[in-house]
Motif scaffolding. Structure first.
Motif, short mmCIF file in Angstrom:
data_model
loop_
_atom_site.label_atom_id
_atom_site.label_comp_id
_atom_site.label_asym_id
_atom_site.label_seq_id
_atom_site.Cartn_x
_atom_site.Cartn_y
_atom_site.Cartn_z
N TRP A 168 0.85 -1.21 0.00
CA TRP A 168 0.00 0.00 0.00
C TRP A 168 0.87 1.25 0.00
O TRP A 168 0.61 2.20 -0.75
CB TRP A 168 -0.91 -0.01 1.22
CG TRP A 168 -1.56 1.32 1.48
CD1 TRP A 168 -2.62 1.85 0.81
CD2 TRP A 168 -1.17 2.30 2.46
NE1 TRP A 168 -2.92 3.11 1.32
CE2 TRP A 168 -2.04 3.40 2.33
CE3 TRP A 168 -0.17 2.34 3.44
CZ2 TRP A 168 -1.95 4.53 3.14
CZ3 TRP A 168 -0.08 3.46 4.25
CH2 TRP A 168 -0.96 4.54 4.10
N SER A 169 1.91 1.26 0.82
CA SER A 169 2.75 2.46 0.92
C SER A 169 3.53 2.70 -0.36
O SER A 169 3.72 3.85 -0.75
CB SER A 169 3.71 2.34 2.11
OG SER A 169 4.70 1.35 1.90
N TRP A 170 4.00 1.63 -1.02
CA TRP A 170 4.69 1.82 -2.30
C TRP A 170 3.83 2.62 -3.26
O TRP A 170 4.29 3.58 -3.89
CB TRP A 170 4.96 0.47 -2.97
CG TRP A 170 5.95 -0.42 -2.33
CD1 TRP A 170 6.73 -0.18 -1.25
CD2 TRP A 170 6.27 -1.75 -2.76
NE1 TRP A 170 7.51 -1.27 -0.97
CE2 TRP A 170 7.25 -2.24 -1.87
CE3 TRP A 170 5.81 -2.56 -3.80
CZ2 TRP A 170 7.78 -3.52 -2.01
CZ3 TRP A 170 6.34 -3.82 -3.93
CH2 TRP A 170 7.33 -4.30 -3.04
N ASN A 171 2.58 2.18 -3.38
CA ASN A 171 1.66 2.83 -4.33
C ASN A 171 1.23 4.21 -3.85
O ASN A 171 1.24 5.18 -4.61
CB ASN A 171 0.43 1.95 -4.54
CG ASN A 171 0.70 0.75 -5.41
OD1 ASN A 171 0.66 0.85 -6.64
ND2 ASN A 171 0.97 -0.39 -4.80
N THR A 172 0.86 4.31 -2.59
CA THR A 172 0.26 5.54 -2.09
C THR A 172 1.27 6.67 -2.00
O THR A 172 0.98 7.82 -2.38
CB THR A 172 -0.40 5.28 -0.73
OG1 THR A 172 -1.40 4.26 -0.90
CG2 THR A 172 -1.05 6.53 -0.19
N ALA A 173 2.47 6.39 -1.48
CA ALA A 173 3.47 7.44 -1.35
C ALA A 173 3.82 8.03 -2.71
O ALA A 173 3.91 9.26 -2.88
CB ALA A 173 4.72 6.90 -0.65
N ILE A 174 4.04 7.16 -3.70
CA ILE A 174 4.39 7.64 -5.04
C ILE A 174 3.21 8.34 -5.69
O ILE A 174 3.35 9.41 -6.30
CB ILE A 174 4.88 6.47 -5.92
CG1 ILE A 174 6.07 5.77 -5.28
CG2 ILE A 174 5.23 6.97 -7.31
CD1 ILE A 174 7.29 6.62 -5.09
N ALA A 175 2.02 7.76 -5.57
CA ALA A 175 0.84 8.36 -6.19
C ALA A 175 0.57 9.76 -5.63
O ALA A 175 0.24 10.69 -6.40
CB ALA A 175 -0.38 7.47 -5.97
N LEU A 176 0.70 9.94 -4.34
CA LEU A 176 0.40 11.24 -3.75
C LEU A 176 1.38 12.32 -4.20
O LEU A 176 0.97 13.44 -4.53
CB LEU A 176 0.40 11.14 -2.22
CG LEU A 176 -0.76 10.35 -1.60
CD1 LEU A 176 -0.64 10.30 -0.09
CD2 LEU A 176 -2.12 10.93 -2.01
N VAL A 177 2.67 12.01 -4.24
CA VAL A 177 3.61 13.04 -4.71
C VAL A 177 3.46 13.27 -6.21
O VAL A 177 3.74 14.36 -6.70
CB VAL A 177 5.08 12.70 -4.37
CG1 VAL A 177 5.26 12.57 -2.87
CG2 VAL A 177 5.57 11.46 -5.10
N ALA A 178 2.96 12.27 -6.92
CA ALA A 178 2.71 12.44 -8.36
C ALA A 178 1.48 13.30 -8.63
O ALA A 178 1.25 13.71 -9.77
CB ALA A 178 2.55 11.07 -9.04
N GLY A 179 0.69 13.57 -7.59
CA GLY A 179 -0.50 14.40 -7.74
C GLY A 179 -1.78 13.63 -7.91
O GLY A 179 -2.82 14.21 -8.25
#
Length: 509
Positions: A168-179
């Motif tokens: 979950w963190s792999w996806n969420t951390a990257i997705a959030l900074v990607a906008g």
């Protein structure tokens, strides 16, 4: 003999941990989403499943929030992830406890999974200032050719039980900074860890003034996840699970022209050559094959050993297996905890029966532990099985601690055996011969997304892209340039001249 918690103890402590993390303890005594600890088999919580209306509301909110979130400068978006990393550091022990209780991981592995979350938060924060595009040479005078990257949209995340928080963190951390904004459907086996993660992220968002709608949690059975799969507002669907699941999800997302990121099965192999350091090989093999009770997607399933060292290596692995402490993962001396549920235990027994029917010899392991103490918890002895050939059962991934051993004489045959299976996630070679190592990493070597030299198949770092080929799905998460999956590319041409030359020398007017 291992000591297990008394009845009710796990539920009480899990509720206390959730309260400390700011999450509401499950309060639905008849809820269909059941958290059953594999440590003892007892139910430690029940939740209501998300309704169709609730899933639609979550996606709608994420889609609305995206229109504003995408305009927030990426370094400011990174502040949410930075705060999440701080909270994870503060509550590392508590979250690791929930991972142990729900997924059955031993304490050190559970702590390692939370550390992985902290690491990806740090990576993503740095990435928030490095979402680089390129400037290319234009063939036309007075023109500038470049590319820019923009936020993609709503990202749906479907995660599996074996890494209930890290993926979950792999996806969420990257997705959030990607906008992007995120809607998460965790495994219904691990709902409490999901409540904890959602609470920490909501707190992080509030602390830095980010909108709550950047993340939504939905819980429940397969049907809940299917709504994410089929909703056209979900721009990217990231799913971790079985090959069977991927075969269903991929075409459905493609049919609506959405993107999918699939992390599926991994029937991972390791080649041990006659030039291997066997001391090193034994340590790497035992952790990769028996760690997490064989329930990692990167767990070692197949060992392809040069015939000249096979007997010695098998003997040494067998002795190491017999010394592995098996028991409650809450006991700090335990190295092998339980299988997650009865179905996993049945698959373990069925695979061993098939292997024996195919001429396999169980060198050690394959038995059960604590069946007289626990009614619905499944502890098994990691099995080491010598196979005469790579039969159909060896081609299948069994999510349990079974290591099949095959032998070879020619290095080309070792590569062929390794690549023969339909999955292509992680791989390894143990050798001190540089030519063998380089060949394994070359285009005609391992066909997997991950290839290691002189270490096992499991234990990837977040700095590299994680994922595999063939039936593993082709998706990439975590480090390197995996962030590009969560964004859309725009190729831009600027004409700053007073002329209007066409590309390729075309004349029109």
């Amino acid at each position: 003999m291992s000591s297990f918690p008394v009845s009710g103890e796990l539920a009480v402590r899990a509720a206390e941990v959730l309260a400390r993390l700011g999450a509401d303890a499950p309060s639905s005594p008849d809820g269909p989403v059941v958290s059953r600890s594999p440590i003892t088999g007892e139910v430690i919580g029940r939740l209501e499943a998300s309704t169709a209306r609730e899933v639609d509301d979550a996606i709608s909110s994420a889609a609305r929030t995206f229109t504003d979130w995408r305009l927030v400068p990426a370094p400011q978006r990174g502040a949410v992830v930075a705060r999440l990393g701080q909270l994870l550091t503060e509550h590392k022990d508590d979250l690791a406890y929930l991972v142990t209780v729900e997924a059955g991981k031993v304490t050190s592995e559970a702590l390692g999974e939370v550390q992985e979350m902290i690491d990806i938060c740090q990576f993503a924060v740095g990435l928030s200032r490095q979402l680089y595009g390129k400037t290319m040479a234009s063939e036309r005078p007075g023109h500038r050719l470049s590319e820019t990257w923009h936020p993609l949209g709503v990202v749906g995340v479907i995660s599996a039980f074996n890494f209930p928080v890290a993926v979950w963190s792999w996806n969420t951390a990257i997705a959030l900074v990607a906008g992007d904004t995120v809607v998460w459907k965790p495994s219904e086996i691990t709902p409490l860890t999901a409540l904890a993660c959602d609470a920490l992220l909501r707190r992080a968002a509030a602390d830095v003034g980010a909108p709550a709608g950047i993340h939504h949690l939905i819980q429940g059975p397969r049907e809940v996840g299917e709504r994410l799969v089929d909703d056209p507002r979900v721009a990217l669907l990231s799913a971790t699970g079985s090959v069977r699941m991927g075969r269903e999800i991929g075409p459905r997302v493609a049919a609506r022209f959405g993107r999918s990121l699939l992390e599926l099965g991994g029937n991972n192999g390791a080649v041990v050559t006659e030039h291997a350091d066997l001391d090193l090989a034994v340590r790497g093999i035992v952790f990769s094959a028996a760690g997490t009770a064989g329930q990692r997607c990167t767990s070692l399933r197949r060992l392809i050993v040069h015939s000249s060292v096979a007997d010695e290596l098998v003997d040494r692995i067998g002795k190491a297996y017999e010394q592995l402490p098996i028991g409650s993962p809450l006991d700090e001396t335990t190295l092998v905890g339980p299988l997650v549920h009865r179905a996993a235990f049945t698959a373990f027994e069925d695979a061993l029966a098939k292997a024996k029917a195919d001429g396999g010899e169980i060198v050690t392991g394959g038995g059960t532990r604590f069946a007289d103490q626990l009614d619905d918890a499944y502890y098994v002895e990691p099995a080491l099985v010598r196979m005469p050939a790579q039969t159909s059962v060896v081609h299948e991934e069994t999510f349990a601690p079974i290591l099949y051993v095959l032998t070879y004489d020619d290095f080309d045959d070792a590569i062929a055996l390794h690549n023969e299976v339909p999955q292509g996630l992680s791989s390894a070679i143990f050798t001190t011969n540089q030519r063998e190592a380089e060949r394994f990493l070359s285009a005609d070597g391992s066909d997997c997304g991950i290839a290691n030299v002189n270490l096992g198949t499991s234990g990837a770092e977040i700095g590299g892209a994680f994922g595999g080929e063939k039936e593993t799905g082709g998706g990439r998460e975590s480090g390197s340039d995996a962030w590009k999956t969560y964004m859309r590319r725009s190729t831009n041409t600027v004409n700053y001249s007073t002329e209007l030359p066409l590309a390729q020398g075309v004349n029109f007017l």
